[in-house]
Enzyme design. Structure first.
Site, PDB file in Angstrom:
ATOM      1  N   GLY A 100      45.325  43.438  41.595  1.00 52.52           N
ATOM      2  CA  GLY A 100      44.463  42.297  41.355  1.00 52.52           C
ATOM      3  C   GLY A 100      43.496  42.540  40.205  1.00 52.52           C
ATOM      4  O   GLY A 100      43.818  43.216  39.219  1.00 52.52           O
ATOM      5  N   SER A 101      42.299  42.031  40.350  1.00 52.27           N
ATOM      6  CA  SER A 101      41.338  42.057  39.239  1.00 52.27           C
ATOM      7  C   SER A 101      40.822  43.449  38.897  1.00 52.27           C
ATOM      8  O   SER A 101      40.214  43.627  37.840  1.00 52.27           O
ATOM      9  CB  SER A 101      40.165  41.134  39.551  1.00 52.27           C
ATOM     10  OG  SER A 101      40.576  39.781  39.551  1.00 52.27           O
ATOM     11  N   THR A 102      41.039  44.453  39.763  1.00 50.94           N
ATOM     12  CA  THR A 102      40.635  45.808  39.374  1.00 50.94           C
ATOM     13  C   THR A 102      41.434  46.283  38.169  1.00 50.94           C
ATOM     14  O   THR A 102      40.973  47.144  37.418  1.00 50.94           O
ATOM     15  CB  THR A 102      40.814  46.797  40.540  1.00 50.94           C
ATOM     16  OG1 THR A 102      42.191  46.850  40.927  1.00 50.94           O
ATOM     17  CG2 THR A 102      39.959  46.399  41.725  1.00 50.94           C
ATOM     18  N   LYS A 104      41.841  44.691  35.575  1.00 45.62           N
ATOM     19  CA  LYS A 104      41.180  44.212  34.363  1.00 45.62           C
ATOM     20  C   LYS A 104      40.451  45.335  33.629  1.00 45.62           C
ATOM     21  O   LYS A 104      40.161  45.213  32.439  1.00 45.62           O
ATOM     22  CB  LYS A 104      40.223  43.069  34.716  1.00 45.62           C
ATOM     23  CG  LYS A 104      40.957  41.798  35.142  1.00 45.62           C
ATOM     24  CD  LYS A 104      40.027  40.739  35.711  1.00 45.62           C
ATOM     25  CE  LYS A 104      40.813  39.528  36.219  1.00 45.62           C
ATOM     26  NZ  LYS A 104      39.976  38.540  36.923  1.00 45.62           N
TER      27      LYS A 104
END
Length: 491
Positions: free
Chosen positions: A215-217, A219
């Site tokens: 997920g957004s980790t 990024k």
């Protein structure tokens, strides 16, 4: 009469020679086949005829051996078995060994030649020295904080010391007690069937053997690639990022969980985890540079061992632009173990340098003498030091004024990144809650710990699930435990 005596003596001598030849054939030439014969229990009797060496945490054993007075004399015992099961694994008379009990079996069972000062003598006498002890890198307080934080929910925690690669915590829940598998009676068989039939998979080491969409980790990786490639030069400049963002070559639109992401700067988009900005950013960077940066962090590495094997974390390098956009926000085919995401956070905290993680500090003989140490492990530069400095700034702002405020520790500098990973058919599954972070004490010259937390079954309604709400408090507890233990020890 004398002639008959001579004949009898010669015949007896021939019989003696034949006996010696046959004994040599059996004991030397065919020794291997007899040793490997399933009907030969001598190896098992010898293996369990003496106490097994121990696995140590903070200098104290978390394993032991119990004298059963039976033919297979010593059974393995465990202190706080469920807490350390993802590290120790089990040593079973029926089902073999796993994890450290397996990778360090030669040491623990006493068959490793380095444990003996006279290995040739041991070979001749078929004796073995006492089992050696395995000293781990674990921090007992951090391990306990991670286990308590998960509270039996499905999930995992991995914590690393960024400057060295020492693994400080490795927790997977729900867990099990390895002692239930140690012996060879009927209860062991029932325990084996129950554990393997459990839908919650308590024997699965989620910290190193399970991969999740990060997920957004992820990024953090995308931002590193964009900064290194020069696609982003000013963190505060507006980006040309429409909302919704139509995935290239498709009619599918990508939206955000929060409002106000249109054309937001990288700094603000990172703070509030805007999917549209980072999906477009990954496309602008391109698949080659994105894949190269992911590889530098450890993705697609099939050889990582700590010393037992770690599941491969993956970033697909054969993507079209729409798939690349999704991969750049930790979705599509991107998969990571919690240990891998702890490595990402550790690299940021260590000025872009990634130390290979390891779990065994040293091996000691039964008498206490050290026979081997971990030594210097490989290090690689995952990004420019300037890029790491800017990412540390971004991650710090996530904790001070973004989505990760629940990870803040008074008196310490903490950086973090939240993540909520969709999964299941049509993203219908409960999202995984992620948080990756690092912490540096007020008097420390460098970050002391990097952590990754994933919670599979977060205790919240679907719309409220977030890494900041479910995983960040667990990461904070682990980081506090490490900082406190390091300050007390003077480290």
């Amino acid at each position: 009469m004398t002639r008959h005596i001579r004949h009898a003596a010669c015949f007896c001598a021939l019989l003696l020679v034949a006996l010696l030849v046959n004994a040599t054939r059996i004991q030397v030439v065919q020794a291997g086949s007899y040793d490997d014969n399933p009907a030969n229990r001598r190896n098992s009797i010898a293996r369990y005829g003496q106490p097994r060496g121990d696995i140590l945490v903070d200098g104290a054993p978390v394993t032991g051996s119990r004298d059963t007075r039976e033919q297979l004399r010593y059974e393995r015992t465990y202190e706080d078995g469920p807490l350390y099961a993802p590290v120790t694994g089990f040593a079973s008379q029926e089902y073999g060994t796993t994890f450290l009990e397996h990778s360090e079996d030669d040491v623990l069972s006493g068959t490793d030649p380095m444990l003996s000062g006279f290995p040739l003598w041991n070979d001749l006498t078929r004796s073995r020295p006492l089992g050696g002890d395995v000293v781990t890198t674990l921090d007992r307080a951090a391990q306990q904080a991670a286990y308590d934080g998960l509270r039996g929910r499905k999930g995992a925690v991995a914590a690393i010391e960024p400057s060295s690669g020492r693994i400080l915590a490795l927790v997977s829940t729900p867990s099990y007690n390895p002692a239930a598998l140690s012996g060879n009676d009927a209860t062991v068989g029932r325990s084996w069937a129950r554990l393997n039939g459990d839908a919650d998979k308590p024997m699965l080491n989620r910290a190193v053997r399970q991969t999740y969409p990060p997920g957004s980790t992820f990024k953090v990786v995308t931002a590193a690639a964009a900064l290194d490639a020069g696609v982003v030069t000013d963190l505060d400049a507006p980006t040309d990022s429409p909302v919704p963002y139509r995935l290239p070559g498709t009619t599918t639109s990508l939206t955000n969980a929060s409002d106000g992401c249109e054309d937001l700067s990288v700094r603000e988009a990172f703070r509030w985890s805007c999917n549209t900005v980072f999906a477009k950013l990954g496309v602008d960077v391109g698949v080659d540079d994105m894949a190269a940066t992911a590889r530098s962090f450890g993705f697609n590495d099939t050889a990582l061992r700590i010393p037992f094997s770690v599941a491969q974390s993956t970033f697909d390098s054969s993507l079209d632009r729409a798939q690349l956009a999704l991969s750049s926000i930790g979705q599509y085919n991107t998969r990571a173990t919690p240990l891998q995401m702890a490595m990402v956070s550790a690299a940021v905290a260590n000025n872009g340098q990634l130390r290979q993680p390891y779990l065994v500090e040293r091996i000691i003989r039964a008498g206490g003498a050290t026979v081997s140490t971990a030594g210097s492990l490989p290090v690689r530069q995952t990004m420019y030091p300037a890029t790491a400095a800017r990412l540390k700034e971004l991650m710090t702002e996530v904790v001070t004024e973004g989505t990760g405020t629940k990870a803040a520790i008074p008196g310490a500098t903490v950086g973090g990144k939240t993540g909520t990973a969709q999964h299941g058919i049509g993203n219908a599954g409960t999202p995984y809650a992620w948080f990756v972070s690092w912490a540096q004490g007020e008097r420390d010259l460098e970050a002391k710990v990097a952590v990754a937390v994933v919670v599979e079954d977060a205790e919240a309604d679907r719309g409220e699930i977030s890494g900041g709400g479910d995983a960040a408090p667990i990461a904070r507890a682990v980081m506090e435990a490490v900082l406190n233990s390091r300050s007390q020890s003077g480290g």
